[in-house]
Design a protein around this motif. Sequence first.
Motif, mmCIF file in Angstrom:
data_model
loop_
_atom_site.group_PDB
_atom_site.id
_atom_site.type_symbol
_atom_site.label_atom_id
_atom_site.label_comp_id
_atom_site.label_asym_id
_atom_site.label_seq_id
_atom_site.Cartn_x
_atom_site.Cartn_y
_atom_site.Cartn_z
ATOM 1 N N PHE A 1 -36.809 19.057 -28.683
ATOM 2 C CA PHE A 1 -36.596 17.937 -29.315
ATOM 3 C C PHE A 1 -36.647 18.081 -30.907
ATOM 4 N N ALA A 2 -37.534 18.940 -31.395
ATOM 5 C CA ALA A 2 -37.804 19.134 -32.694
ATOM 6 C C ALA A 2 -36.609 19.694 -33.319
ATOM 7 N N GLU A 3 -35.585 20.382 -32.589
ATOM 8 C CA GLU A 3 -34.531 21.205 -33.330
ATOM 9 C C GLU A 3 -33.506 20.503 -33.282
ATOM 10 N N ASP A 4 -33.358 19.470 -32.610
ATOM 11 C CA ASP A 4 -31.969 18.613 -32.411
ATOM 12 C C ASP A 4 -31.941 17.721 -33.680
ATOM 13 N N PRO A 5 -30.916 17.972 -34.355
ATOM 14 C CA PRO A 5 -30.630 17.478 -35.425
ATOM 15 C C PRO A 5 -30.362 15.747 -35.162
ATOM 16 N N LYS A 6 -29.996 15.415 -33.905
ATOM 17 C CA LYS A 6 -29.855 14.090 -33.676
ATOM 18 C C LYS A 6 -31.225 13.420 -33.513
ATOM 19 N N MET A 7 -32.179 13.926 -33.167
ATOM 20 C CA MET A 7 -33.505 13.638 -32.983
ATOM 21 C C MET A 7 -33.997 13.677 -34.373
ATOM 22 N N ALA A 8 -33.838 13.937 -35.377
ATOM 23 C CA ALA A 8 -34.539 13.980 -36.836
ATOM 24 C C ALA A 8 -35.169 12.752 -36.855
ATOM 25 N N LYS A 9 -34.692 11.772 -36.942
ATOM 26 C CA LYS A 9 -35.197 10.427 -37.381
ATOM 27 C C LYS A 9 -35.786 9.632 -36.261
ATOM 28 N N VAL A 10 -35.865 10.368 -34.952
ATOM 29 C CA VAL A 10 -36.705 9.498 -33.886
ATOM 30 C C VAL A 10 -38.210 9.940 -33.900
ATOM 31 N N ASP A 11 -39.020 8.821 -34.156
ATOM 32 C CA ASP A 11 -40.282 9.032 -33.958
ATOM 33 C C ASP A 11 -41.170 8.086 -33.207
ATOM 34 N N LEU A 12 -40.273 7.350 -32.525
ATOM 35 C CA LEU A 12 -40.709 6.459 -31.467
ATOM 36 C C LEU A 12 -39.738 6.545 -30.175
ATOM 37 N N ILE A 13 -40.406 6.613 -29.136
ATOM 38 C CA ILE A 13 -39.790 6.590 -27.674
ATOM 39 C C ILE A 13 -40.508 5.663 -26.970
ATOM 40 N N THR A 14 -39.857 4.763 -25.974
ATOM 41 C CA THR A 14 -40.354 4.059 -25.212
ATOM 42 C C THR A 14 -40.052 4.297 -23.683
ATOM 43 N N LEU A 15 -41.056 4.355 -22.973
ATOM 44 C CA LEU A 15 -40.794 4.874 -21.337
ATOM 45 C C LEU A 15 -40.920 3.231 -20.657
ATOM 46 N N SER A 16 -40.107 3.007 -20.068
ATOM 47 C CA SER A 16 -39.875 1.798 -19.514
ATOM 48 C C SER A 16 -39.737 1.995 -18.085
#
Length: 148
Positions: free
Chosen positions: A115-130
Motif C-alpha cells: 500500500f505504501a509503495e502505490d503512488p495511487k495511495m499516496a494521499k490516502v490516509d483514511l480507509i472505511t470498512l463497512s
Amino acid sequence: TTGAGHGSEQIERMEPVRDRVIRVTFNADVHSSIQWSFKPQQSEIFVVPGETALAFYKAKNPTDKPIIGISTYNVIPFEAGQYFNKIQCFCFEEQRLNPQEEVDMPVFFYIDPEFAEDPKMAKVDLITLSYTFFEAKEGQKLPLPGYQ
C-alpha cells in the motif's frame, strides 16, 4: 473489496511501514429485511501497513425468534480494497442469533505493506470498512466480492 489474507508465514515476515499511519473507520448497517442491532465497538483505529489489527462489531437480535443473518462488506476508497486483507472475519458466513442474544464479532486484518509503495495511495490516509447484514433466506447466495 478486500483481499483474502495471506498465509501465516507471509504475515510473520511483513515489515511494518511505521512512517505511514492510516486511520481505519468502521461502519455498520442492517438491511430492512433483518431486525438486528448491529454496530462497531470502536469508531476508528490507527494502523500502519504491514501490521495486524483487531476490531470488533456487536450484533444483537432483539426479537423473540431466532434469526440467521449474513453480511457483505466493502472498503472505501475502493482502490484501497486490494490492500485490505482480512485474516478472520464473520462476513459471508451465516450467523444465527437466538432471541435476545448479543454477540461480539471480530475482524482480524492488515493493510498490505505494498500500500505504501502505490503512488495511487499516496494521499490516502483514511480507509472505511463497512458491513451490511441481511437476513439469510433459504437458498439465497450472496455474490462474493473480488478485486478486478
